[in-house]
Design an enzyme around this catalytic site. Structure first.
Site, PDB file in Angstrom:
ATOM      1  N   PRO A  12      11.932  -6.039  -6.119  1.00 38.11           N
ATOM      2  CA  PRO A  12      11.721  -7.486  -6.008  1.00 38.11           C
ATOM      3  C   PRO A  12      12.980  -8.302  -5.724  1.00 38.11           C
ATOM      4  CG  PRO A  12      11.495  -6.768  -8.291  1.00 38.11           C
ATOM      5  CD  PRO A  12      11.665  -5.541  -7.466  1.00 38.11           C
ATOM      6  N   TYR A  55      17.216 -13.534   3.726  1.00 42.81           N
ATOM      7  CA  TYR A  55      16.562 -14.065   2.529  1.00 42.81           C
ATOM      8  C   TYR A  55      15.448 -15.053   2.898  1.00 42.81           C
ATOM      9  CZ  TYR A  55      16.058 -15.554  -2.302  1.00 42.81           C
ATOM     10  OH  TYR A  55      15.549 -15.796  -3.559  1.00 42.81           O
TER      11      TYR A  55
HETATM   12  C1  LIG Z   1       7.330  -8.219 -11.457  1.00 40.60           C
HETATM   13  C2  LIG Z   1       7.102  -8.458  -9.992  1.00 40.60           C
HETATM   14  C3  LIG Z   1       7.797  -9.494  -9.365  1.00 40.60           C
HETATM   15  C4  LIG Z   1       7.604  -9.732  -8.015  1.00 40.60           C
HETATM   16  N1  LIG Z   1       8.310 -10.745  -7.418  1.00 40.60           N
HETATM   17  C5  LIG Z   1       8.115 -11.006  -6.114  1.00 40.60           C
HETATM   18  C6  LIG Z   1       8.754 -12.115  -5.460  1.00 40.60           C
HETATM   19  O1  LIG Z   1       9.516 -12.895  -6.069  1.00 40.60           O
HETATM   20  N2  LIG Z   1       8.498 -12.334  -4.150  1.00 40.60           N
HETATM   21  C7  LIG Z   1       7.641 -11.531  -3.447  1.00 40.60           C
HETATM   22  O2  LIG Z   1       7.426 -11.784  -2.251  1.00 40.60           O
HETATM   23  N3  LIG Z   1       7.002 -10.488  -4.026  1.00 40.60           N
HETATM   24  C8  LIG Z   1       7.209 -10.207  -5.338  1.00 40.60           C
HETATM   25  N4  LIG Z   1       6.525  -9.193  -5.938  1.00 40.60           N
HETATM   26  C9  LIG Z   1       5.612  -8.394  -5.133  1.00 40.60           C
HETATM   27  C10 LIG Z   1       4.245  -9.064  -4.953  1.00 40.60           C
HETATM   28  O3  LIG Z   1       3.726  -9.427  -6.185  1.00 40.60           O
HETATM   29  C11 LIG Z   1       3.330  -8.086  -4.229  1.00 40.60           C
HETATM   30  O4  LIG Z   1       3.957  -7.670  -3.054  1.00 40.60           O
HETATM   31  C12 LIG Z   1       1.952  -8.707  -3.897  1.00 40.60           C
HETATM   32  O5  LIG Z   1       1.193  -8.870  -5.059  1.00 40.60           O
HETATM   33  C13 LIG Z   1       1.203  -7.829  -2.917  1.00 40.60           C
HETATM   34  O6  LIG Z   1      -0.094  -8.312  -2.747  1.00 40.60           O
HETATM   35  P1  LIG Z   1      -1.278  -7.329  -2.388  1.00 40.60           P
HETATM   36  O7  LIG Z   1      -2.485  -8.187  -2.294  1.00 40.60           O
HETATM   37  O8  LIG Z   1      -0.905  -6.485  -1.239  1.00 40.60           O
HETATM   38  O9  LIG Z   1      -1.378  -6.328  -3.624  1.00 40.60           O
HETATM   39  P2  LIG Z   1      -1.816  -6.629  -5.116  1.00 40.60           P
HETATM   40  O10 LIG Z   1      -1.335  -7.960  -5.549  1.00 40.60           O
HETATM   41  O11 LIG Z   1      -1.421  -5.447  -5.910  1.00 40.60           O
HETATM   42  O12 LIG Z   1      -3.395  -6.708  -5.047  1.00 40.60           O
HETATM   43  C14 LIG Z   1      -4.191  -5.550  -4.860  1.00 40.60           C
HETATM   44  C15 LIG Z   1      -5.555  -5.803  -5.487  1.00 40.60           C
HETATM   45  O13 LIG Z   1      -6.381  -4.673  -5.249  1.00 40.60           O
HETATM   46  C16 LIG Z   1      -7.107  -4.375  -6.425  1.00 40.60           C
HETATM   47  N5  LIG Z   1      -7.490  -2.953  -6.414  1.00 40.60           N
HETATM   48  C17 LIG Z   1      -6.684  -1.879  -6.610  1.00 40.60           C
HETATM   49  N6  LIG Z   1      -7.385  -0.744  -6.528  1.00 40.60           N
HETATM   50  C18 LIG Z   1      -8.661  -1.103  -6.262  1.00 40.60           C
HETATM   51  C19 LIG Z   1      -9.850  -0.372  -6.071  1.00 40.60           C
HETATM   52  N7  LIG Z   1      -9.881   0.967  -6.137  1.00 40.60           N
HETATM   53  N8  LIG Z   1     -10.981  -1.049  -5.825  1.00 40.60           N
HETATM   54  C20 LIG Z   1     -10.991  -2.415  -5.750  1.00 40.60           C
HETATM   55  N9  LIG Z   1      -9.878  -3.154  -5.940  1.00 40.60           N
HETATM   56  C21 LIG Z   1      -8.724  -2.509  -6.177  1.00 40.60           C
HETATM   57  C22 LIG Z   1      -6.143  -4.725  -7.541  1.00 40.60           C
HETATM   58  O14 LIG Z   1      -6.809  -4.963  -8.778  1.00 40.60           O
HETATM   59  C23 LIG Z   1      -5.480  -5.985  -6.988  1.00 40.60           C
HETATM   60  O15 LIG Z   1      -6.136  -7.166  -7.368  1.00 40.60           O
HETATM   61  C24 LIG Z   1       6.695  -8.925  -7.283  1.00 40.60           C
HETATM   62  C25 LIG Z   1       5.980  -7.896  -7.912  1.00 40.60           C
HETATM   63  C26 LIG Z   1       6.166  -7.662  -9.243  1.00 40.60           C
HETATM   64  C27 LIG Z   1       5.380  -6.545  -9.914  1.00 40.60           C
END
Ligand SMILES: Cc1cc2nc3c(=O)[nH]c(=O)nc-3n(C[C@H](O)[C@H](O)[C@H](O)COP(=O)(O)OP(=O)(O)OC[C@H]3O[C@@H](n4cnc5c(N)ncnc54)[C@H](O)[C@@H]3O)c2cc1C
Length: 398
Positions: A297, A389
């Site tokens: 992150p 950034y």
């Molecule tokens: C502590 C932390 C701090 C962060 N800080 C930053 C930051 O400052 N800036 C930044 O850009 N990014 C940051 N990130 C990263 C960012 O949070 C993620 O990149 C973002 O959430 C990605 O979104 P997504 O929708 O791809 O995945 P996710 O947010 O993981 O969403 C995936 C979804 O799929 C669902 N799912 C999983 N498996 C299944 C299944 N089998 N069936 C149905 N549903 C399912 C999950 O429940 C979830 O709701 C951070 C991450 C963390 C952990």
């Protein structure tokens, strides 16, 4: 098995990727259903990203959900590096010809997207259990899941795997069809969220002899702080008092003086990882967001990469439905990966510059100090940090 329904795009996961993609497709008249394993409240309770790049802001505006972000978000034109007890400001706005980032929590962005989806009457199936994806190598893929004790099936034209790092979509691809690149870092980030005013108007990234710290924020009254901790640490070991004590030790005199402490609202430890899957398309199934890649992150890139993936994916699907052209979907993976590798590189490099690695001796701390002195005294060096950034322009270098 309950009666099967049909949709054009079945989206797995209601995180930022899935919700954004759903809105983009809906705006273009493409029918979609989202399947989410958790409840909506659980998804909203996850404290994660907080920094939006311009491309992400533009995307929210494009789908008509940017209003609250502009009203409540905080525009940041710079951030500080605190290195060896000395502060240096990276003036992103000046160095990039006027670009900024927006401080707006992932929770708020997710809430805005959920509300927009509900207002448009679009289908999100929460608490969908045992989701499985089928026949994506052919022309008639389908998705099966269990809900309230009943089996359901959705037939679709395409599957969008927006289901995060531990999701089912990437795991369903044959091992021979995918290459995974991974680096696991030997430490984690202990995060604490509190309703206290931030220690500074801008973020402070700290490289101290005791390890990395980050002073971040979600609003003018809500702070998010992080400490580099060993992977063996458990969150229960860290009382609020212990957290604030350690953060003080990593700050400078000004930071210690201005730091306002208070009870934590949330505390958790996140492991750090760089991960990329190649390719991101498997027949009629696509991976987007954390399902296909993870960044540490440090560079605040995860959510922003997820946003650009779904921007590319929606453009490809819109081209398919409007022109019957497969050019966009054929190029999806390469187009995303070109951007992803650059953000992965920056996140890895920024992590290496700011953290103490257990096996590094004092010489590496000296290298870090020399590197930061070079970068900050060179306009080109400072611009390199700033332009990465704030986020590289879409299709940079392609
Ligand atoms: C502590 C932390 C701090 C962060 N800080 C930053 C930051 O400052 N800036 C930044 O850009 N990014 C940051 N990130 C990263 C960012 O949070 C993620 O990149 C973002 O959430 C990605 O979104 P997504 O929708 O791809 O995945 P996710 O947010 O993981 O969403 C995936 C979804 O799929 C669902 N799912 C999983 N498996 C299944 C299944 N089998 N069936 C149905 N549903 C399912 C999950 O429940 C979830 O709701 C951070 C991450 C963390 C952990």
């Amino acid at each position: 098995m309950a009666k099967s329904i049909h949709t054009q795009v079945a989206i797995i996961g209601a995180g930022p990727s899935g919700l954004l993609l759903g809105q983009l497709l809906h705006k273009a008249g493409i029918d979609n259903v989202i399947l989410e394993r958790q409840t909506g409240d659980y998804v909203l309770g996850r404290i994660r990203a907080g920094i939006l790049e311009q491309v992400t802001m533009d995307l929210l505006d494009e789908i008509g959900v940017g209003e609250r972000m502009h009203r409540e978000g905080l525009v940041h034109g710079g951030f500080e590096l605190l290195f060896g007890g000395v502060r240096h400001r990276i003036d992103m706005n000046r160095l990039t010809g006027g670009k900024n980032v927006m401080v707006y929590g992932q929770t708020e962005l997710t809430r805005d997207l959920m509300q927009a989806r509900a207002a448009a009457g679009l289908s999100t199936i929460y608490e969908a259990q045992d989701v499985s994806v089928h026949d994506f190598d052919g022309r008639t893929p389908s998705v099966r899941y269990e809900k309230d004790g009943k089996q359901h099936e959705i037939s679709c034209d395409f599957i969008a795997g927006c289901d995060g790092f531990h999701g089912v979509c990437r795991a369903s691809v044959g091992r021979g069809a995918i290459t995974e690149y991974e680096k696991v870092y030997p430490f984690g980030w202990l995060g604490l969220l509190s309703d206290t005013p931030p220690v500074s108007d801008e973020l402070i990234y700290v490289n101290s002899t005791r390890g990395f710290a980050l002073c971040s924020q979600r609003s003018k009254s809500r702070s998010r702080y992080y400490l580099q901790v060993p992977l063996t640490d458990k969150v229960e070991q860290w009382s609020d008092e212990a957290f604030w004590r350690e953060l003080r030790l990593r700050l400078d005199g000004e930071g210690r003086e201005r730091l306002v402490t208070g009870a934590s609202i949330e505390k958790s430890i996140a492991p750090l990882r760089s991960f990329i899957a190649e390719p991101l398309r498997f027949g009629r199934m696509f991976l987007a967001g954390d399902a296909g890649h993870i960044v540490p992150p440090t560079g605040a890139k995860g959510l922003n990469l997820a946003a650009t993936d779904v921007k590319y994916l929606s453009a490809a699907l819109i081209q398919y439905y409007s022109d019957r052209s497969e050019e966009g979907i054929d190029g999806y993976s390469a187009r995303c990966l070109a951007r992803i590798w650059k953000a992965e590189r920056f996140s890895w490099w920024f992590t290496s510059l700011l953290h103490r690695f257990p096996d590094d001796g004092p010489i590496v701390a000296k290298f870090q100090q020399a590197e930061v002195e070079y970068l900050l005294n060179s306009d080109a060096g400072s611009r390199t940090i700033a332009e990465n950034y704030v986020g590289l322009p879409l299709d940079f270098g392609q």
